[in-house]
Design a protein around this motif. Structure first.
Motif, PDB file in Angstrom:
ATOM      1  N   GLU A  89      54.259  56.645 -16.826  1.00  0.00           N
ATOM      2  CA  GLU A  89      53.681  57.858 -16.704  1.00  0.00           C
ATOM      3  C   GLU A  89      52.745  58.300 -17.835  1.00  0.00           C
ATOM      4  O   GLU A  89      52.015  59.242 -17.471  1.00  0.00           O
ATOM      5  CB  GLU A  89      54.949  58.739 -16.498  1.00  0.00           C
ATOM      6  CG  GLU A  89      55.746  58.636 -15.312  1.00  0.00           C
ATOM      7  CD  GLU A  89      57.084  59.307 -15.214  1.00  0.00           C
ATOM      8  OE1 GLU A  89      57.558  59.850 -16.260  1.00  0.00           O
ATOM      9  OE2 GLU A  89      57.884  59.292 -14.100  1.00  0.00           O
ATOM     10  N   ASN A  90      52.899  57.710 -18.900  1.00  0.00           N
ATOM     11  CA  ASN A  90      51.887  58.079 -19.994  1.00  0.00           C
ATOM     12  C   ASN A  90      50.898  56.884 -20.108  1.00  0.00           C
ATOM     13  O   ASN A  90      50.262  56.969 -21.457  1.00  0.00           O
ATOM     14  CB  ASN A  90      52.753  58.249 -21.215  1.00  0.00           C
ATOM     15  CG  ASN A  90      53.567  59.523 -21.080  1.00  0.00           C
ATOM     16  OD1 ASN A  90      52.938  60.779 -21.051  1.00  0.00           O
ATOM     17  ND2 ASN A  90      54.948  59.578 -20.791  1.00  0.00           N
ATOM     18  N   GLN A  93      47.862  58.348 -22.191  1.00  0.00           N
ATOM     19  CA  GLN A  93      47.930  58.391 -23.495  1.00  0.00           C
ATOM     20  C   GLN A  93      48.086  57.114 -24.262  1.00  0.00           C
ATOM     21  O   GLN A  93      47.344  57.099 -25.287  1.00  0.00           O
ATOM     22  CB  GLN A  93      49.251  59.216 -23.708  1.00  0.00           C
ATOM     23  CG  GLN A  93      49.392  59.520 -25.354  1.00  0.00           C
ATOM     24  CD  GLN A  93      50.737  60.277 -25.407  1.00  0.00           C
ATOM     25  OE1 GLN A  93      51.575  60.506 -24.346  1.00  0.00           O
ATOM     26  NE2 GLN A  93      51.002  60.861 -26.495  1.00  0.00           N
ATOM     27  N   GLN A  94      48.560  56.060 -23.773  1.00  0.00           N
ATOM     28  CA  GLN A  94      48.608  54.716 -24.288  1.00  0.00           C
ATOM     29  C   GLN A  94      47.284  54.114 -24.632  1.00  0.00           C
ATOM     30  O   GLN A  94      46.899  53.794 -25.537  1.00  0.00           O
ATOM     31  CB  GLN A  94      49.515  53.856 -23.694  1.00  0.00           C
ATOM     32  CG  GLN A  94      50.865  53.740 -23.512  1.00  0.00           C
ATOM     33  CD  GLN A  94      51.604  52.742 -22.799  1.00  0.00           C
ATOM     34  OE1 GLN A  94      51.461  51.680 -23.395  1.00  0.00           O
ATOM     35  NE2 GLN A  94      52.060  53.093 -21.399  1.00  0.00           N
TER      36      GLN A  94
END
Length: 104
Positions: A89-90, A93-94
């Motif tokens: 879900e991120n 951002q990663q």
């Protein structure tokens, strides 16, 4: 069963193509460039197999960079442990942390 390994992406992650008879599994599609994806795609054609699923061993950015590109060509189920949903879900951002983007 045949196992083909592709070293891809900026982290030199291993993506696998497992084939048996006319079917294939794709494991950790970490493609970073279209050229990397095309090399992989050529093996699918060479082996004359139909991918049936994508398996993600985990959802670190290097293992899923090329997922969007694969799903653009093949409508496949994606399997991932629920323990890695936070990373999944991120993804954005990663990727931003490493200055990366998805292929496709």
């Amino acid at each position: 069963m045949k196992i083909e390994t592709f070293e891809v992406g900026p982290f030199l992650e291993n993506t696998y193509l497992l084939t048996k008879e006319s079917e294939a599994l794709i494991i950790d599609p970490g493609f970073f460039t279209e050229e990397e994806y095309q090399n992989f795609s050529e093996k699918i054609k060479e082996y004359n197999v139909n991918p049936i699923a994508i398996i993600l061993t985990h959802a670190h950015v290097d293992h899923i960079l090329g997922l969007h590109r694969v799903l653009k060509e093949f409508k496949l189920p994606v399997y991932l442990s629920a323990k890695d949903l936070f990373l999944w879900e991120n993804f954005g951002q990663q990727a931003t942390m490493f200055g990366l983007r998805q292929v496709g």
